[in-house]
Design an enzyme around this catalytic site. Structure first.
Site, PDB file in Angstrom:
ATOM      1  N   ASP A 139      68.169  29.513  28.170  1.00  0.00           N
ATOM      2  CA  ASP A 139      67.893  28.210  27.586  1.00  0.00           C
ATOM      3  C   ASP A 139      67.020  27.393  28.532  1.00  0.00           C
ATOM      4  O   ASP A 139      67.035  27.597  29.755  1.00  0.00           O
ATOM      5  CB  ASP A 139      69.194  27.446  27.323  1.00  0.00           C
ATOM      6  CG  ASP A 139      70.071  28.126  26.289  1.00  0.00           C
ATOM      7  OD1 ASP A 139      69.518  28.850  25.441  1.00  0.00           O
ATOM      8  OD2 ASP A 139      71.296  27.928  26.340  1.00  0.00           O
ATOM      9  N   LYS A 140      66.292  26.449  27.992  1.00  0.00           N
ATOM     10  CA  LYS A 140      65.398  25.598  28.792  1.00  0.00           C
ATOM     11  C   LYS A 140      66.104  25.030  30.010  1.00  0.00           C
ATOM     12  O   LYS A 140      65.564  25.049  31.119  1.00  0.00           O
ATOM     13  CB  LYS A 140      64.853  24.465  27.922  1.00  0.00           C
ATOM     14  CG  LYS A 140      64.024  23.447  28.695  1.00  0.00           C
ATOM     15  CD  LYS A 140      63.604  22.283  27.817  1.00  0.00           C
ATOM     16  CE  LYS A 140      62.859  21.232  28.625  1.00  0.00           C
ATOM     17  NZ  LYS A 140      62.462  20.062  27.788  1.00  0.00           N
TER      18      LYS A 140
END
Length: 328
Positions: A139-140
């Site tokens: 995830d970012k």
């Protein structure tokens, strides 16, 4: 120039009975419904491994849909000189230590400044690979180790290794709540029917198998530091599983809830720091696998990121100031 894309997901109960093109537009919002319809009509979309060429075909809950297509490089996949921390590289693959805040590849609303843009700059030949050789995501706002393929055979072998659970991936996380023992969460995960950007634990048969093992590394007054190992790699898996057992990750904007728990005797500074931690406290610390071509056993580790290390220091200080509240 073109970029190969490979997409896959499962039809959730809220999409049961929808047209295929409409369902795909909801599942893969980075692409327009007209683009997806075109790919369907060209035979580039499969449902349960069978090509479907009629856009209005209804889909059923639990079906697996895949898209394998090429898109024109109209600036969407531009090479950019983005600093990448590469800790290992050979002719087949590279290991990247990703910082928090770096999106893995372009999507709607994020057309540049991603890991993929940086890979295209560092290794231009990756333009010929599906997703520029990115075979799994973080995830970012999750930091830590990723493996990226540099050739088509490497893409295929690494994807197969990951699907067979031959790649060891371990994470460290800080979760809310005082945990007393490690364990395993074995609960299916699928897309949430209430919020399309979220995932959720699903009843048996309505989600994909997801297994997360965890053990305690450090205890605090009202938080716990965990080491987690994935058997499967579902979207948001650790975040969803920990929230499911009522120990969401500190700072998780999707799964931790809006209210921060009040801790008895905690200072205002401590409460403010923990409640405003700017991202999910999750870091990919270990990556181990047998090299897909040389057979060498590969093992990589990453030091916990500086912001999580600071969070741990804050939690230790609070714990030392309130030893009477610790239950060992």
């Amino acid at each position: 120039m073109t970029q190969t894309i490979e997409l896959a997901d499962e039809i959730t109960e809220d999409l049961h009975g929808e047209r295929l093109d409409k369902a795909l537009a909801i599942i893969f919002p980075d692409y327009s419904r007209s683009q997806l319809k075109s790919w369907i009509e060209k035979g580039l979309v499969t449902v349960d491994d069978t090509p479907v060429t009629v856009a209005k075909t209804p889909v059923l809950v639990g079906q697996e849909v895949t898209v394998s297509a090429e898109v024109q490089d109209d600036g969407y996949f531009q090479a950019e000189d983005i600093p990448l921390k590469v800790i290992f590289e050979d002719e087949y693959l590279m290991i990247i230590d990703k910082p928090a805040g770096l999106t893995v590849h372009p999507g709607a609303g994020c057309r540049s400044g991603t890991l993929m843009n940086g890979i295209l700059f560092r290794y231009p030949e990756s333009r010929k690979l599906p997703r520029a050789g990115i075979v799994h995501r973080l995830d970012k706002d999750t930091s830590g180790l990723m493996v990226v393929a540099k050739t088509i055979p490497a893409v295929h072998r690494l994807v197969k290794m990951i699907s067979r659970h031959d790649v060891v991936r371990e994470y460290e996380a800080v979760v809310s709540g005082h945990m007393t023992a490690g364990g395993t969460v074995d609960e299916p995960i699928g897309r949430s029917s209430q919020n399309r950007i979220m995932m959720a634990v699903k009843p048996e048969g309505l989600g994909k198998e997801a297994v997360t093992h965890y053990r305690i590394m450090e205890k605090f007054r009202a938080h716990t530091r965990l080491r987690l190992r994935l058997e499967t790699g579902r979207t948001h898996q650790i975040r969803v599983h920990m929230a499911h057992i009522r120990h969401p990750l500190v700072g998780d904007p999707l799964y931790a809830g809006k209210r921060s728990r009040q801790i008895s005797g905690a200072s205002e500074e401590f409460t403010r720091y923990v409640s405003t931690f700017p991202r999910q406290a999750l870091h990919a610390v270990i990556l181990e696998f047998e090299h897909p071509f040389t057979g060498e056993q590969m093992s990589f580790s990453s030091e916990i990121s500086a912001d999580i290390a600071e969070l741990l220091a804050v939690l230790r200080k609070d714990t030392l100031e309130h030893p009477e509240d610790i239950v060992w």
